[in-house]
Structures are given as C-alpha cells and as structure tokens.
Scaffold this motif. Structure first.
Motif, PDB file in Angstrom:
ATOM      1  N   CYS A 109      74.224 -32.203  58.293  1.00  0.00           N
ATOM      2  CA  CYS A 109      73.150 -31.926  57.350  1.00  0.00           C
ATOM      3  C   CYS A 109      72.507 -33.255  56.966  1.00  0.00           C
ATOM      4  CB  CYS A 109      73.695 -31.202  56.116  1.00  0.00           C
ATOM      5  SG  CYS A 109      74.367 -29.575  56.519  1.00  0.00           S
ATOM      6  N   HIS A 110      71.402 -33.560  57.619  1.00  0.00           N
ATOM      7  CA  HIS A 110      70.744 -34.836  57.378  1.00  0.00           C
ATOM      8  C   HIS A 110      69.895 -34.768  56.119  1.00  0.00           C
ATOM      9  CE1 HIS A 110      67.541 -32.483  59.196  1.00  0.00           C
ATOM     10  NE2 HIS A 110      66.692 -33.351  58.716  1.00  0.00           N
ATOM     11  N   VAL A 111      69.452 -35.910  55.669  1.00  0.00           N
ATOM     12  CA  VAL A 111      68.600 -35.993  54.474  1.00  0.00           C
ATOM     13  C   VAL A 111      67.206 -36.418  54.911  1.00  0.00           C
ATOM     14  CG1 VAL A 111      68.259 -37.058  52.233  1.00  0.00           C
ATOM     15  CG2 VAL A 111      70.583 -36.643  53.067  1.00  0.00           C
ATOM     16  N   ALA A 112      66.214 -35.601  54.576  1.00  0.00           N
ATOM     17  CA  ALA A 112      64.820 -35.949  54.849  1.00  0.00           C
ATOM     18  C   ALA A 112      64.233 -36.558  53.581  1.00  0.00           C
ATOM     19  CB  ALA A 112      64.030 -34.714  55.269  1.00  0.00           C
ATOM     20  N   ARG A 113      63.681 -37.753  53.698  1.00  0.00           N
ATOM     21  CA  ARG A 113      63.226 -38.478  52.510  1.00  0.00           C
ATOM     22  C   ARG A 113      62.163 -37.738  51.711  1.00  0.00           C
ATOM     23  NH1 ARG A 113      62.542 -44.724  54.613  1.00  0.00           N
ATOM     24  NH2 ARG A 113      64.749 -45.103  55.093  1.00  0.00           N
ATOM     25  N   ASP A 114      61.270 -37.038  52.417  1.00  0.00           N
ATOM     26  CA  ASP A 114      60.144 -36.420  51.716  1.00  0.00           C
ATOM     27  C   ASP A 114      60.428 -34.977  51.307  1.00  0.00           C
ATOM     28  OD1 ASP A 114      60.223 -35.455  54.273  1.00  0.00           O
ATOM     29  OD2 ASP A 114      58.055 -35.522  54.607  1.00  0.00           O
ATOM     30  N   SER A 115      61.648 -34.477  51.516  1.00  0.00           N
ATOM     31  CA  SER A 115      61.978 -33.098  51.165  1.00  0.00           C
ATOM     32  C   SER A 115      62.685 -33.031  49.820  1.00  0.00           C
ATOM     33  CB  SER A 115      62.869 -32.470  52.244  1.00  0.00           C
ATOM     34  OG  SER A 115      62.154 -32.305  53.442  1.00  0.00           O
ATOM     35  N   ALA A 155      70.664 -34.287  47.282  1.00  0.00           N
ATOM     36  CA  ALA A 155      72.018 -34.005  46.807  1.00  0.00           C
ATOM     37  C   ALA A 155      72.488 -32.657  47.337  1.00  0.00           C
ATOM     38  CB  ALA A 155      72.062 -34.008  45.280  1.00  0.00           C
ATOM     39  N   ASP A 156      73.626 -32.658  48.021  1.00  0.00           N
ATOM     40  CA  ASP A 156      74.197 -31.431  48.573  1.00  0.00           C
ATOM     41  C   ASP A 156      74.662 -30.533  47.427  1.00  0.00           C
ATOM     42  OD1 ASP A 156      76.511 -29.700  49.633  1.00  0.00           O
ATOM     43  OD2 ASP A 156      75.675 -30.537  51.487  1.00  0.00           O
ATOM     44  N   THR A 157      74.298 -29.244  47.491  1.00  0.00           N
ATOM     45  CA  THR A 157      74.597 -28.332  46.385  1.00  0.00           C
ATOM     46  C   THR A 157      76.075 -27.965  46.296  1.00  0.00           C
ATOM     47  OG1 THR A 157      74.052 -26.386  47.728  1.00  0.00           O
ATOM     48  CG2 THR A 157      72.271 -27.354  46.413  1.00  0.00           C
ATOM     49  N   VAL A 158      76.860 -28.338  47.304  1.00  0.00           N
ATOM     50  CA  VAL A 158      78.307 -28.131  47.243  1.00  0.00           C
ATOM     51  C   VAL A 158      79.017 -29.457  46.972  1.00  0.00           C
ATOM     52  CG1 VAL A 158      80.366 -27.405  48.514  1.00  0.00           C
ATOM     53  CG2 VAL A 158      78.241 -26.099  48.742  1.00  0.00           C
ATOM     54  N   ARG A 159      78.784 -30.453  47.824  1.00  0.00           N
ATOM     55  CA  ARG A 159      79.505 -31.728  47.692  1.00  0.00           C
ATOM     56  C   ARG A 159      79.027 -32.544  46.488  1.00  0.00           C
ATOM     57  NH1 ARG A 159      78.335 -30.901  52.981  1.00  0.00           N
ATOM     58  NH2 ARG A 159      80.090 -30.672  54.438  1.00  0.00           N
TER      59      ARG A 159
END
Length: 314
Positions: free
Chosen positions: A15-21, A84-88
C-alpha cells in the motif's frame, strides 16, 4: 483529478502513499465469511474535491466508510487518510477526519451543548466561533437534551460534530436524513465551502440530486466493485438525452435520423419527433437545420437516470 487504477492482484499487496491523495484506497477488500462486501476497490482522491459515492443498498458503501473511519479492518488492501493507514496508524488517520455515520447515535441524557463540549475536548479543542456558526446555520437549539430531540435535530448535532473541527477530510454517510429542505440547502452550502477551502469530502447518499448538486466526481459501486469513476460533467455528457422536435410541415426521414452518430432512438408522432442521442448533437442539429423547426426541447439527464442506466433493476 481522481485516479482509479487497476489494483495489484498479487497475494501480498504493498500500500503505497501518493503525495497528492488525501484519501487513498488500494485493493480494498472486505469479506464476511462467504459474503464479499468489497472487492479490490482502488481509488485516489486529492484535496479540494467532493467525491460522491453511490450504489444500491448492499453495494458496500457503508463498509467502505467504516474502514475509512478506522472502525473496521479490511480483509485485504488498505485505506489511507492523508498518508496515514486507517489500521496501522488509526489515531493519525482519525485526527484528519470528521465523520458522520449513516445512523448517528449520541448520548441521550446530554444536551447538544454538553455533547459537543465533550467531543471538542476529545479533539483537543475546537474554535467556539466555528461551532457557534454551525449551530446557528443549522438552526439547532443546543440546550435541548439529545434524547428528547426529533430525528432531524439529532442529525443536526451529528453534522455540527463532523464539521466543527474543520477536518482535512469529511466522511459523510447519508448526511441529510431527516433534515428539512432549508437545512438541506444550508448543508450543501457548507459542503461547497469545505471544498473551496481546499479540503476533501467523501459523500455517500441515496439522494442523487444532492450528490449531483455538490459532487465534482462520482464513484459507482455495484456488488462491492467500483464499476465507474467519472466527473459529474462527463457522466452527463456520456448519458443519453432526449430531444423533442416540432416541425412546421416538411421533416427529415426518421430513418435518416437513426443513421446519425450517437442517435439511439427516433419516434415520430405527427409533426413531432422525439430523438434519444448519446454524446454530441452536432450532426443532428446540422441535419435538421434545413427544415422549418418550430420548437426544440432538450432534456438533460440527471444523475438518477444515469444511475439507473448503470444498475437497471438491481
């Protein structure tokens, strides 16, 4: 721009992180024993967007929202709020959102004022002027005990608590249930202001006219799968519109009209012709320009008609 990309189907998904999302779903899947509520939903929503999330009952909308709010774990995939991951990273993710569930429940023995004070304290403080403005705009009496309120007034309390911290992301599930038309209109104005301030709204509603009024983009969910993500303007352009033509005397051959690009149906009754066309009407207008047209009435499809076109009787 909202990006809907094919999800990675490998067993272990990164699950990557997109800066603009500001909202990001990657291969989001939720199964309840032998029932698949969500299947491989992948979506990116940037800041400054109202995203309408629509689908029939049981499509998986509320499941998605509960995962976004950190109230449910996905079976596979992940959801992120501002990275921020909604679980971790549940607390970090929740710090960015204002959440209104589909069935808002509050402590019945507290007044609205006491309840909002309690939530403001949990949030680490809320600007009193912002809260007071929301209370006034929604015509809420904060001195009343919540248990004695009508459903519509309890919903106002839910809206105030969702908006009052000026969250980066608002996650709203059926937000106008029980509200009178004037308050609904004020709510839509509030949503537009959030968007115009550069924040994001994730709005799920069965009131399709409400989604159409404020949403920039709509995601359509069917049986747990995201089947379409389009701007409202693009959905309207792609939809079939009906054009009623009234001719003085001479008129084009209906078969000639049926052969035009985008024309789906032609019906004639006397001097009146009804045409259903998808996409551009340029060729149709060019063809009828040589005839004496008394009247042209074009009826643009609304979101409800577009929705039914996708789902039929489901």
């Amino acid at each position: 721009m909202i990006d809907q990309r094919p999800a990675d189907t490998s067993p272990e998904r990164t699950c990557h992180v997109a800066r603009d999302s500001w909202i990001e779903l990657t291969g989001l899947t939720k199964a309840y024993r032998d029932v698949l509520a969500l299947s491989d939903v992948t979506l990116q929503i940037p800041s400054g967007v109202v995203f309408g999330y629509v689908g029939p009952n049981g499509a998986g909308k509320t499941t998605t929202i509960r995962i976004l709010a950190g109230l449910m774990r996905p079976t596979d995939g992940c959801a992120r709020i501002r990275g921020a991951d909604t679980v971790r990273d549940r607390e970090a993710a929740q710090s960015h959102i204002g959440y209104l569930p589909g069935q808002f429940v509050a402590y019945p023995d507290l007044t609205a004022e006491q309840y909002l004070d309690y939530l403001a304290h949990l949030r680490g403080g809320v600007d009193p002027a912002v809260r007071r403005d929301l209370v006034d705009r929604l015509d809420l009496d904060p001195e009343h005990r919540i248990g004695a309120m009508s459903h519509g007034n309890r919903q106002k309390v839910g809206l105030v608590q969702a908006f009052m911290s000026r969250p980066d992301v608002l996650v709203l599930d059926e937000p106008t249930t029980g509200l009178d038309p004037l308050v609904q209109r004020e709510f839509l104005a509030m949503v537009r202001e959030v968007r115009d301030a550069g924040r994001t709204v994730f709005l799920s509603s069965h009131v399709l006219s409400e989604v159409e009024a404020v949403a920039d983009t709509v995601g359509m969910l069917r049986k747990g799968r995201l089947i379409e993500v389009r701007s409202v303007a693009e959905l309207t352009r792609r939809a079939i519109r009906r054009i009623d033509l009234l001719f003085a005397v001479a008129m084009p051959d209906p078969d000639e009209l049926r052969r035009l690009p985008g024309v789906r149906r032609v019906d004639r009754s006397g001097q009146q012709v009804q045409v259903e066309v998808q996409g551009s009407t340029a060729e149709l207008l060019k063809t009828i320009a040589g005839y004496d047209v008394i009247d042209i009435v074009s009826r643009e499809p609304d979101l409800e008609e577009i929705f039914l076109g996708y789902y039929g009787q489901d």
